[in-house]
Design a protein around this motif. Structure first.
Motif, short mmCIF file in Angstrom:
data_model
loop_
_atom_site.label_atom_id
_atom_site.label_comp_id
_atom_site.label_asym_id
_atom_site.label_seq_id
_atom_site.Cartn_x
_atom_site.Cartn_y
_atom_site.Cartn_z
N GLN A 1 35.69 32.96 56.17
CA GLN A 1 34.32 32.58 56.53
C GLN A 1 34.25 31.10 56.88
O GLN A 1 34.98 30.28 56.33
CB GLN A 1 33.36 32.89 55.37
CG GLN A 1 33.14 34.38 55.16
CD GLN A 1 32.39 34.66 53.88
OE1 GLN A 1 32.90 34.41 52.78
NE2 GLN A 1 31.19 35.19 54.00
N CYS B 1 27.37 32.50 50.03
CA CYS B 1 28.61 32.80 50.74
C CYS B 1 29.52 33.70 49.91
O CYS B 1 30.07 34.69 50.42
CB CYS B 1 29.33 31.49 51.07
SG CYS B 1 30.90 31.69 51.94
N CYS C 1 35.05 24.75 55.40
CA CYS C 1 33.86 23.87 55.31
C CYS C 1 34.23 22.54 55.95
O CYS C 1 34.54 21.57 55.24
CB CYS C 1 33.45 23.68 53.86
SG CYS C 1 33.30 25.20 52.90
N ILE D 1 26.59 30.79 57.75
CA ILE D 1 27.81 31.35 57.17
C ILE D 1 28.27 32.44 58.12
O ILE D 1 27.53 33.40 58.37
CB ILE D 1 27.56 31.95 55.77
CG1 ILE D 1 27.00 30.91 54.82
CG2 ILE D 1 28.85 32.56 55.22
CD1 ILE D 1 26.44 31.51 53.53
N GLU D 2 29.45 32.30 58.69
CA GLU D 2 29.96 33.26 59.68
C GLU D 2 31.31 33.80 59.23
O GLU D 2 32.20 33.03 58.86
CB GLU D 2 30.14 32.58 61.04
CG GLU D 2 28.86 32.39 61.82
CD GLU D 2 28.51 33.63 62.65
OE1 GLU D 2 29.41 34.45 62.93
OE2 GLU D 2 27.33 33.75 63.02
N THR D 3 31.46 35.11 59.26
CA THR D 3 32.78 35.70 59.06
C THR D 3 33.54 35.63 60.37
O THR D 3 33.15 36.28 61.36
CB THR D 3 32.66 37.16 58.59
OG1 THR D 3 31.97 37.19 57.33
CG2 THR D 3 34.05 37.79 58.42
N CYS E 1 31.40 25.21 47.10
CA CYS E 1 32.06 26.50 47.20
C CYS E 1 33.09 26.66 46.08
O CYS E 1 33.22 27.73 45.48
CB CYS E 1 32.72 26.61 48.58
SG CYS E 1 33.17 28.29 49.04
N VAL F 1 37.45 30.07 52.80
CA VAL F 1 36.17 29.55 53.29
C VAL F 1 36.43 28.17 53.90
O VAL F 1 36.95 27.28 53.23
CB VAL F 1 35.10 29.46 52.19
CG1 VAL F 1 33.79 28.92 52.77
CG2 VAL F 1 34.88 30.81 51.53
N MET G 1 31.54 28.03 56.93
CA MET G 1 30.26 27.65 56.35
C MET G 1 29.94 26.21 56.72
O MET G 1 30.75 25.32 56.54
CB MET G 1 30.28 27.81 54.83
CG MET G 1 28.97 27.46 54.16
SD MET G 1 28.83 28.06 52.44
CE MET G 1 30.17 27.17 51.66
#
Length: 374
Positions: free
Chosen positions: A347, A367, A194, A339-341, A20, A192, A349
């Motif tokens: 987000q 993403c 992760c 991948i979810e908002t 990312c 993001v 991921m």
């Protein structure tokens, strides 16, 4: 203490987080990465380092693997990451396995693959052309890097490119535009998350929706006879009932039925064989798959014995010595990745199929751009 606002803030410095960060750099963004550990200690360094295309599920996952493989081929030399070897040989021991591999050749994913009959295998890889091997499928796509060194080298290279790393910082809260780590508040236009195998600390409800649990694997490092050269990655019949790209094929059920008769213990422990080789000549061999909400930190001698026996069925080494044994844990859910908002500008991921090394770079592009890999 508040820090200068950045364009992109990534939580987690495993391969998904680093991918990312790289995707953000490619878009010209300012990037910060936060991680609670001083260096990567999780699933991203406890795997084969085998960027695998053939056998990935048809559609999005296979396309992500192809794209990620190309990015690895570009980034690895820039980051000083050696590519140990390329390609994959799937050795068919059973007629049903040969049928599955022949079926794959007829699909879009099989267009650049090659079937090697026993005489052709003898010419290409005589050390693998044993009497009980019916032939092999060769894939040119795969490449192998040393996972335990690669992640830190990639992180250090990204730092030279302008990514700021905030290591040994535990994230306590993520909100729109900010991440809280103790007394420090990091601000960003976009966040993001992760988190790798940590499916409970941040947004556990999202992981629950994807029926995510932990998967524990066992792996070994083996010293073969001096001078032994593997040449490419190797997989066995057992791999054809583990990887979705093979399981989707019509003949896979007949192969699984036969394996249930001949290899019930291997299937019970989720064993499929991958063997790759390191620069020092040692072989990385595995692995097994056990699932649960949490996994005990103990490795099974029985599982190791089963893995080594399958290795010997394929390689027929005259002698070998086990040098290392380890376990790893990754998140496993009902989809290969998501991948979810979770909040405006935030987000989550996660790769939930054990394919992070193979697909993370493309997933990170999706993403940040919102565009599917083609």
């Amino acid at each position: 203490m508040e820090t200068t606002k950045t364009d992109l803030l990534v939580v987690g410095s495993g391969i998904v987080g680093l991918a990312c960060a790289y995707a953000g750099l490619r878009q010209g963004l300012t990037v910060q990465v936060i991680d609670r550990d001083p260096f990567c200690v999780g699933a991203s360094i406890r795997n084969f380092g085998f960027v695998t295309v053939t056998g990935q599920g048809s559609g999005a996952t296979w396309r992500r693997a192809r794209r990620s493989r190309d990015i690895w081929a570009t980034v690895a030399p820039l980051a000083g990451i050696p590519i140990e070897h390329t390609g994959l040989l799937l050795l068919a021991q059973r007629q049903q396995a040969e049928s599955v591999l022949q079926e794959l050749l007829l699909t879009e994913e099989g267009e650049q693959l090659e079937w090697l009959a026993p005489t052709q295998l003898q010419e290409r890889a005589p050390h693998l052309a044993h009497a009980h091997i019916r032939g092999a499928l060769y894939s040119p796509h795969e490449l192998r890097i040393e996972a335990r060194h690669t992640i830190e080298r990639l992180r250090q290279w990204l730092a030279t490119q302008g990514v700021q790393f905030r290591m040994e910082q535990t994230v306590h809260q993520v909100a729109t535009g900010r991440v809280v780590c103790g007394a420090s508040v990091y601000r960003a236009e976009r966040v993001v998350v992760c988190p790798g195998p940590d499916i409970r600390s941040l947004f556990p409800d999202v992981f629950a929706r994807y029926q995510t649990q932990q998967c524990q694997l066992q792996m070994l490092r083996v010293r073969p006879p001096q001078g032994y050269q593997l040449g490419s990655g190797v997989m066995s019949d057992l791999s054809l009932v583990r990887y979705r790209g093979y399981r989707e094929l019509p003949g896979s059920q007949m192969l699984e039925d036969r394996l249930r008769l001949e290899c019930p213990s291997e299937l019970h422990h989720g064993i499929h064989l991958i063997v790759v080789q390191s620069a020092d000549g040692s072989l990385v061999v595995g692995d097994s798959h056990h699932y649960g909400a949490a996994m005990p930190p103990f490795a099974s001698a029985q599982v190791d014995t089963l893995i080594l026996a399958e290795m010997q069925r394929l390689l027929c080494l005259g002698s070998y010595q086990v040098e290392e044994r380890w376990t790893g844990i990754y998140p496993s859910g009902n989809t290969d990745a998501f991948i979810e908002t979770v909040l405006p500008g935030v987000q989550l991921m996660s790769v939930t199929s054990g394919t992070g090394m193979s697909t993370a770079f493309a997933l990170a592009e999706e993403c940040l751009t919102g565009k599917e890999t083609i």
